[in-house]
Design a protein around this motif. Structure first.
Motif, PDB file in Angstrom:
ATOM      1  N   GLY A 122      -4.546 -45.535  74.111  1.00  0.00           N
ATOM      2  CA  GLY A 122      -5.379 -46.545  75.003  1.00  0.00           C
ATOM      3  C   GLY A 122      -6.701 -45.640  75.495  1.00  0.00           C
ATOM      4  O   GLY A 122      -7.738 -46.365  75.355  1.00  0.00           O
ATOM      5  N   ALA A 123      -6.671 -44.474  75.884  1.00  0.00           N
ATOM      6  CA  ALA A 123      -7.787 -43.726  76.208  1.00  0.00           C
ATOM      7  C   ALA A 123      -8.715 -43.597  75.002  1.00  0.00           C
ATOM      8  O   ALA A 123      -9.934 -43.804  75.367  1.00  0.00           O
ATOM      9  CB  ALA A 123      -7.591 -42.443  76.888  1.00  0.00           C
ATOM     10  N   MET A 124      -8.158 -43.443  73.670  1.00  0.00           N
ATOM     11  CA  MET A 124      -9.012 -43.116  72.916  1.00  0.00           C
ATOM     12  C   MET A 124      -9.592 -44.502  72.241  1.00  0.00           C
ATOM     13  O   MET A 124     -10.966 -44.589  72.114  1.00  0.00           O
ATOM     14  CB  MET A 124      -8.088 -42.607  71.626  1.00  0.00           C
ATOM     15  N   VAL A 125      -8.872 -45.628  72.391  1.00  0.00           N
ATOM     16  CA  VAL A 125      -9.624 -46.797  71.998  1.00  0.00           C
ATOM     17  C   VAL A 125     -10.637 -47.093  72.903  1.00  0.00           C
ATOM     18  O   VAL A 125     -11.585 -47.856  72.281  1.00  0.00           O
ATOM     19  CB  VAL A 125      -8.280 -47.928  71.702  1.00  0.00           C
ATOM     20  N   VAL A 126     -10.252 -47.227  74.163  1.00  0.00           N
ATOM     21  CA  VAL A 126     -11.291 -47.638  75.141  1.00  0.00           C
ATOM     22  C   VAL A 126     -12.713 -46.748  75.302  1.00  0.00           C
ATOM     23  O   VAL A 126     -13.772 -47.235  74.934  1.00  0.00           O
ATOM     24  CB  VAL A 126     -10.769 -47.499  76.451  1.00  0.00           C
ATOM     25  N   GLY A 127     -12.354 -45.532  75.058  1.00  0.00           N
ATOM     26  CA  GLY A 127     -13.516 -44.629  74.673  1.00  0.00           C
ATOM     27  C   GLY A 127     -14.289 -45.011  73.354  1.00  0.00           C
ATOM     28  O   GLY A 127     -15.472 -44.847  73.328  1.00  0.00           O
ATOM     29  N   THR A 128     -13.471 -45.083  72.398  1.00  0.00           N
ATOM     30  CA  THR A 128     -14.124 -45.314  70.886  1.00  0.00           C
ATOM     31  C   THR A 128     -14.914 -46.786  70.999  1.00  0.00           C
ATOM     32  O   THR A 128     -16.028 -46.814  70.820  1.00  0.00           O
ATOM     33  CB  THR A 128     -13.181 -45.265  69.770  1.00  0.00           C
ATOM     34  N   ILE A 129     -14.344 -48.001  71.623  1.00  0.00           N
ATOM     35  CA  ILE A 129     -14.884 -48.969  71.554  1.00  0.00           C
ATOM     36  C   ILE A 129     -16.011 -49.195  72.449  1.00  0.00           C
ATOM     37  O   ILE A 129     -17.346 -49.644  72.197  1.00  0.00           O
ATOM     38  CB  ILE A 129     -13.830 -50.214  71.975  1.00  0.00           C
ATOM     39  N   GLY A 130     -15.904 -48.362  73.667  1.00  0.00           N
ATOM     40  CA  GLY A 130     -17.072 -48.333  74.703  1.00  0.00           C
ATOM     41  C   GLY A 130     -18.181 -47.592  74.153  1.00  0.00           C
ATOM     42  O   GLY A 130     -19.259 -48.191  74.305  1.00  0.00           O
ATOM     43  N   ILE A 131     -18.076 -46.435  73.712  1.00  0.00           N
ATOM     44  CA  ILE A 131     -19.193 -45.960  73.046  1.00  0.00           C
ATOM     45  C   ILE A 131     -19.909 -46.401  71.652  1.00  0.00           C
ATOM     46  O   ILE A 131     -20.930 -46.457  71.581  1.00  0.00           O
ATOM     47  CB  ILE A 131     -18.925 -44.298  72.899  1.00  0.00           C
ATOM     48  N   VAL A 209      -8.924 -32.903  72.885  1.00  0.00           N
ATOM     49  CA  VAL A 209      -8.390 -33.693  71.906  1.00  0.00           C
ATOM     50  C   VAL A 209      -8.874 -35.216  71.725  1.00  0.00           C
ATOM     51  O   VAL A 209      -9.477 -35.742  70.802  1.00  0.00           O
ATOM     52  CB  VAL A 209      -6.751 -33.913  71.897  1.00  0.00           C
ATOM     53  N   LEU A 210      -9.010 -35.770  73.034  1.00  0.00           N
ATOM     54  CA  LEU A 210      -9.688 -36.999  73.072  1.00  0.00           C
ATOM     55  C   LEU A 210     -11.119 -37.074  72.654  1.00  0.00           C
ATOM     56  O   LEU A 210     -11.639 -37.797  71.960  1.00  0.00           O
ATOM     57  CB  LEU A 210      -9.777 -37.647  74.491  1.00  0.00           C
ATOM     58  N   SER A 211     -12.019 -35.986  72.907  1.00  0.00           N
ATOM     59  CA  SER A 211     -13.195 -36.008  72.553  1.00  0.00           C
ATOM     60  C   SER A 211     -13.353 -35.875  71.084  1.00  0.00           C
ATOM     61  O   SER A 211     -14.118 -36.355  70.318  1.00  0.00           O
ATOM     62  CB  SER A 211     -13.835 -34.920  73.280  1.00  0.00           C
ATOM     63  N   ALA A 217     -14.114 -41.257  65.511  1.00  0.00           N
ATOM     64  CA  ALA A 217     -14.122 -42.794  65.269  1.00  0.00           C
ATOM     65  C   ALA A 217     -15.432 -43.573  65.560  1.00  0.00           C
ATOM     66  O   ALA A 217     -15.155 -44.727  65.207  1.00  0.00           O
ATOM     67  CB  ALA A 217     -12.738 -43.538  66.159  1.00  0.00           C
ATOM     68  N   VAL A 218     -16.099 -43.113  66.483  1.00  0.00           N
ATOM     69  CA  VAL A 218     -17.303 -44.005  67.018  1.00  0.00           C
ATOM     70  C   VAL A 218     -18.183 -44.302  65.754  1.00  0.00           C
ATOM     71  O   VAL A 218     -18.837 -45.637  65.873  1.00  0.00           O
ATOM     72  CB  VAL A 218     -18.231 -43.024  68.156  1.00  0.00           C
ATOM     73  N   PRO A 219     -18.513 -43.458  64.927  1.00  0.00           N
ATOM     74  CA  PRO A 219     -19.691 -44.106  63.994  1.00  0.00           C
ATOM     75  C   PRO A 219     -18.983 -45.198  63.230  1.00  0.00           C
ATOM     76  O   PRO A 219     -19.653 -46.150  62.978  1.00  0.00           O
ATOM     77  CB  PRO A 219     -19.468 -42.709  62.717  1.00  0.00           C
ATOM     78  N   PHE A 220     -17.727 -45.314  62.827  1.00  0.00           N
ATOM     79  CA  PHE A 220     -17.200 -46.628  62.128  1.00  0.00           C
ATOM     80  C   PHE A 220     -17.271 -47.836  62.935  1.00  0.00           C
ATOM     81  O   PHE A 220     -18.010 -48.758  62.659  1.00  0.00           O
ATOM     82  CB  PHE A 220     -15.769 -46.355  61.790  1.00  0.00           C
TER      83      PHE A 220
END
Length: 343
Positions: A122-131, A209-211, A217-220
């Motif tokens: 959840g933390a990875m997905v929220v961070g990726t989608i938000g950024i 790890v999260l960063s 994942a952010v570029p895609f």
């Protein structure tokens, strides 16, 4: 001898019957239908055209069966077997029933690992989608040259193999000669952090790890959302500007509703990818310290290849697949429903 009048009258009498039979034959044949000989040719062409999609899809279907379906079936079979080192060398494994599943469910690490995996995902997905949404909005505000430069940088970051990027990340956070520790020390605000080992602290290990996963994942997500956002008609924004709406109001009322299908798609993909993250965690922390980054993927590997309990490892993988199916089912239903509404 038959007279001419009799022959004429006989022909006249037979003519209605001939017309009747001919008309019946014409009525029985559908309008615009091909002759009997041409019907067979049309049937062959129709049969060939109906088989063409199957022939074109056959290679992809064969690869799907070989690379996805067969491994899943084999995994399910192993999860019900007493599969260990002996089975690898002999090729024979006894039937264990649900023993592997009961052992996994009775393991004290099971529920903490499940909860940790869901929270980390959840933390990875929220961070990726938000950024990713922020970067996508930034791309719409940049000029052509800067937009091209940022897009190329994003593609290069996304195209880097995760093993290579994990090793680079490991070098950045290394004690003694890591670049990040050196920069923090040079600031002179937080003291000397030259010997700081990020992988030895639970909070810091989870942070790196999260960063790393979010950075990859952010570029895609950003480029996909930007492509969808660029398809919104500019007339909507012009009308909003004439009405005096702010940028945030237009983003909330115009941009977000238009991005909903794309957001659902990238969210589904992010959940699947982040739930199955393995290389980054294993190369950076190996699930530690204190099992802080021990997710289902890492636990499956440890059970299978460290403890040599391949049956239990397969059972964990099957349970992971079921959990992932439950987590993504809601988004898949929403995505299908939105597609039907667009039709």
């Amino acid at each position: 001898m038959t007279s001419t009048a009799e022959r004429v009258s006989g022909s006249a009498a037979a003519e209605p019957d001939t017309r009747r039979r001919t008309g019946t034959a014409l009525r029985l044949r559908p309008a615009g239908s091909a002759p009997r000989g041409g019907g067979r040719g049309a049937g062959r062409r129709s049969l060939t055209s109906s088989r063409a999609p199957l022939v074109l899809l056959a290679p992809a279907a064969i690869l799907l069966l070989a690379l996805v379906v067969y491994p899943l079936v084999r995994l399910l079979v192993i999860s019900f077997q007493d599969y260990g080192l002996r089975a690898i060398f002999t090729g024979q494994a006894g039937f264990a029933g649900f023993t592997n599943y009961t052992n996994v469910l009775a393991d004290p690490s099971f529920w903490p690992v499940i909860l940790r995996t869901i929270l980390v995902t959840g933390a990875m997905v929220v961070g990726t989608i938000g950024i990713g949404m922020a970067v996508s909005q930034l791309l719409t505000r940049l000029g052509v040259v800067m937009r091209t430069v940022v897009s190329v940088v994003l593609v290069l970051a996304w195209a880097m193999p995760n093993v290579a990027s994990s090793l680079v990340w490991q070098w950045l956070f290394q004690p003694f000669y890591g670049v990040l520790n050196w920069l923090i020390t040079q600031l002179g605000v937080f003291g000397d952090h030259t010997q700081d080992n990020w992988a030895s602290s639970p909070g810091q290990a989870l942070t790196i790890v999260l960063s790393l996963v979010i950075w990859q994942a952010v570029p895609f997500v950003a480029l996909t959302l930007y492509a969808a956002q660029s398809q919104i008609a500019p007339e909507y924004y012009e009308a909003g500007s004439l009405d005096g709406a702010s940028s945030w109001a237009m983003y909330r009322a115009i941009t977000l509703p238009a991005l909903v299908p794309t957001l659902l798609l990238v969210t589904i993909l992010s959940v699947i990818w982040d739930f199955n993250v393995f290389n980054q965690i294993w190369l950076l922390t190996k699930g530690g310290p204190e099992d802080t980054t021990l997710t289902l993927g890492i636990w499956t590997f440890v059970k299978s290849f460290v403890s040599n309990a391949y049956g239990q490892g397969a059972a964990i993988a099957v349970i992971s697949t079921l959990i992932l199916g439950v987590l993504t089912s809601y988004y898949i239903r929403r995505l299908v429903r939105s597609g039907e509404e667009d039709l």
